[in-house]
Each structure stands twice: as structure tokens, then as C-alpha cells.
Design a protein around this motif. Structure first.
Motif: not given
Length: 117
Positions: A21-28
Motif C-alpha cells: 500500500v502506498v501512503a503519505f508520510d507524516r511530513g507529506e
């Protein structure tokens, strides 16, 4: 493995975690939500949705929750070496900006306050 463990059903969470699964990280997400917060404060945006798919992560922005998204901010790692992993798409599917740096890509929809002489 005991006979009891072999007969026990596997948990759904173990099967789901095996799928990529592709996800946004916290910084993004921080960068995206910073722009989103300014636009909500300006009264232009009202709702959002986040989707994590096998090939991309999508942050959709809505004016009203019952409409189609005004903008889609997508992260597609497969394009990271070519055009850039990040893109901003308009309502009709038109790609407004694509690039390697999320902050630079988000500038196309960020209407922050500017000093006027």
C-alpha cells in the motif's frame, strides 16, 4: 506448529498487511494539511478524503462533500524517477503540476496571502 494452530483461521490483519500500500508520510501530510487549512480558513474548501491504494496515495479536496473533488493530490512512487512522484490534478483530470518536490507542486493550488503595494 500444533494441530490447533494449523486449524485456526488466519486473522484478516495479517492478510491485509501482505498487500503493498502506498501512503503519505507524516511530513507529506503536514504540507498538504497546511495548504488545506489555509483554504478552509478562506472558505474555499470544506472537506477532504484520503485514499491509500496499491499503486498511489490520493488526497482529494472538496468544496462540498457531495460533489466530485476539486483537486486530487497524488503520490505515485512508480513515477518518482521520471516526472516526479507528486501531482496535482484538477476536477476534469487535467494535471496542473507534477514534480519531485511536494511543496513546489502544492504551490499551484496554494493561494496564500500576498502583500500588495
Amino acid at each position: 506448529m500444533s494441530e490447533r494452530e494449523a486449524r485456526a483461521p488466519k486473522l484478516a490483519s495479517t492478510r491485509a498487511s501482505a498487500l503493498p500500500v502506498v501512503a503519505f508520510d507524516r511530513g507529506e501530510l503536514g504540507e498538504i494539511l497546511r495548504v488545506y487549512g489555509r483554504m478552509v480558513a478562506a472558505g474555499e474548501w470544506r472537506d477532504y478524503a484520503v485514499d491509500h491504494l496499491s499503486d498511489r496515495a490520493v488526497f482529494s479536496v472538496f468544496r462540498h462533500s457531495s460533489e466530485h473533488p476539486l483537486y486530487r493530490i497524488e503520490k505515485e512512487p512508480a513515477l518518482a524517477r521520471r516526472q516526479g512522484a507528486y501531482s496535482v490534478m484538477a476536477q476534469g483530470g487535467l494535471i496542473l503540476k507534477r514534480g519531485h518536490d511536494l511543496a513546489r507542486v502544492l504551490k499551484v493550488i496554494d493561494k496564500s496571502l500576498k502583500l500588495v503595494d
